[in-house]
Design a protein around this motif. Structure first.
Motif, PDB file in Angstrom:
ATOM      1  N   THR A  65       6.078   7.552   4.024  1.00  0.00           N
ATOM      2  CA  THR A  65       5.488   6.381   3.236  1.00  0.00           C
ATOM      3  C   THR A  65       6.123   6.459   2.357  1.00  0.00           C
ATOM      4  O   THR A  65       6.666   6.911   0.898  1.00  0.00           O
ATOM      5  CB  THR A  65       3.966   7.277   3.533  1.00  0.00           C
ATOM      6  N   GLN A  93       0.830  -1.161  -0.375  1.00  0.00           N
ATOM      7  CA  GLN A  93       0.009   0.333   0.145  1.00  0.00           C
ATOM      8  C   GLN A  93       0.590   1.061  -0.131  1.00  0.00           C
ATOM      9  O   GLN A  93       1.863   1.351   0.613  1.00  0.00           O
ATOM     10  CB  GLN A  93      -0.802  -0.519   1.325  1.00  0.00           C
ATOM     11  N   GLU A 101       0.268   4.007   2.102  1.00  0.00           N
ATOM     12  CA  GLU A 101       0.285   3.872   3.199  1.00  0.00           C
ATOM     13  C   GLU A 101       1.791   3.313   3.755  1.00  0.00           C
ATOM     14  O   GLU A 101       1.749   3.896   5.090  1.00  0.00           O
ATOM     15  CB  GLU A 101      -1.483   3.500   3.638  1.00  0.00           C
ATOM     16  N   THR A 102       1.896   2.479   3.443  1.00  0.00           N
ATOM     17  CA  THR A 102       3.193   1.708   3.989  1.00  0.00           C
ATOM     18  C   THR A 102       4.501   2.133   4.680  1.00  0.00           C
ATOM     19  O   THR A 102       4.914   3.359   3.877  1.00  0.00           O
ATOM     20  CB  THR A 102       4.182   0.695   3.026  1.00  0.00           C
ATOM     21  N   PRO A 103       4.055   2.800   5.748  1.00  0.00           N
ATOM     22  CA  PRO A 103       5.971   3.280   6.549  1.00  0.00           C
ATOM     23  C   PRO A 103       6.679   3.318   6.329  1.00  0.00           C
ATOM     24  O   PRO A 103       7.514   1.690   5.602  1.00  0.00           O
ATOM     25  CB  PRO A 103       5.157   2.928   7.596  1.00  0.00           C
TER      26      PRO A 103
END
Lengths: 268, 268
Positions: A226, A204, A206-208
């Motif tokens: 992100t 995603q 939004e993956t850190p």
């Protein structure tokens, strides 16, 4: 550039059995070095390394012969260390982080195998591990390496880009936390964006992602962003890029923390 | 089992801001610890950990309150460390290797997030990295982690086996050097053989494999074999299994060395 070059006596080469310690000094500060690294440095007569790393060692190098070289001169550095040890000296070859992780240790063994010089084969070699950049970054962030992870160098100076692409695709498919070493330099501007796109195929936006720069040195910085918003231009050769897996979590707070659970609690 | 249990005053919980250092002590011997780990231990009032690891620390724990627990009690250990810190103590939670790599650090953050206890949120937490088992093994072997690698835990107690299988397949496909943690135990006998078979789908039976057991501790052993001949029965929970990539080379000699070239010389 060699300061106070050691007098190499050709008649001694191959006669005495010198020693070579390939030492990982960790991120840079004394706190991050192991006792074994300190002892290996203390026992050395000659220290070989990139000037910046030798400067980081400060007083630990007092009374030792320094052999400095520039950033790109890895092979010359390893050869010089082998030659000095072959001449009977007690040599410390300094690597940042862990000498065995993208460090100089593997180059030493490669030179020994390829060149088959008997005087190099006689050298007693010790590799001293240390805290690698991904570990220094992870400890400051929380515990993002808390479950399965991989390390990939984005430098295609020595590895063909298709091999690197294949590794990135596999890391994405396997949902590993990914530590990207050598992510970007003045000469290599496109690899990090390509890596991001390969990872985004399975992860995603939004993956850190964490950007850790100069940890354990002056000007240390760490930033959490992100995958989708990764600021490519903020990354350089001194930056370690750590990309979370699908399980990596951001815990808000002061400071915010990144961690990848092992699943201890998930099972209950 | 807690020796000399600390008197926990419930009235103090949440009042004072204690500290918690989650400390990676490396393989076990003092030589493998960083100065930062030593300083964090020295500054602690209370030390929490698995009994064997606390024993390894020896005199570094003099005059500290010891809280020992058994091997499997990770969650109880992390909770106890958080409670002691919440009560204002200076707590050291001891992990072997790197506290952030299959260590206790991630469990601490997971507990803090899931349970949302205000007194845990106030604790000042430091994670202190250390030399992980794969690094200790690699340094004794030569430089097998010299290029891209991954770490995979074979324990399916907390991770579903299909997730682990997917990671192994990806590691094989990506031609990573692979460090296998928690490879085998009395209860888990089949995972290592399955891992070998998944890797053999992409790697030659002659691929070098190292078995490293108890490094930095009494009874240390290290053995080099091949993927095809991997002696499953010789592996237990204290063993780190390191599988070479297609590029990993065995350099004969005394001792023999394993290294994975970065390609410095291949390019010439």
């Amino acid at each position: 550039v060699a300061r106070a070059p050691a007098p190499l006596d050709p008649a001694q080469i191959g006669r005495s059995r010198g020693t070579l310690a390939v030492i990982g000094i960790g991120p840079g500060d004394a706190a991050g070095r192991t006792a074994e690294a300190d002892a290996a440095l203390a026992g050395a007569s000659d220290v070989v390394g990139y000037g910046l790393y030798l400067d980081l060692l400060g007083p630990a190098l007092d009374a030792k012969t320094r052999h400095e070289s520039g950033l790109g001169a890895e092979e010359a550095r390893a050869r010089q260390a082998l030659d000095l040890a072959a001449a009977g000296r007690r040599v410390a070859l300094v690597s940042s982080g862990d000498a065995g992780i993208y460090g100089l240790a593997t180059l030493v063994f490669e030179l020994i195998e390829r060149e088959a010089r008997p005087e190099w084969r006689r050298i007693a070699i010790d590799v001293v591990p240390g805290v690698s950049a991904m570990q220094a970054a992870a400890s400051r962030l929380g515990a993002p390496l808390g479950h399965d992870f991989c390390a990939i160098s984005l430098s295609d100076l020595l590895t063909p880009w298709p091999v690197i692409e294949r590794r990135l695709a596999a890391a994405a498919e396997g949902d590993f936390v990914v530590a990207l070493y050598n992510p970007r330099s003045e000469q290599r501007q496109t690899q990090l964006g390509a890596a991001r796109d390969l990872l985004l195929a399975h992860r995603q936006p939004e993956t850190p992602v964490a950007l850790a720069r100069n940890l354990g040195r002056a000007g240390e910085s760490i930033e959490i962003t992100t995958l989708g918003a990764l600021p490519l231009d903020a990354v350089d050769m001194l930056t370690l890029v750590l990309v979370g897996s699908s399980a990596t979590r951001l815990l808000p707070g002061t400071p915010p923390r990144l961690y990848t659970p092992r699943g201890y609690l998930a099972k209950r």
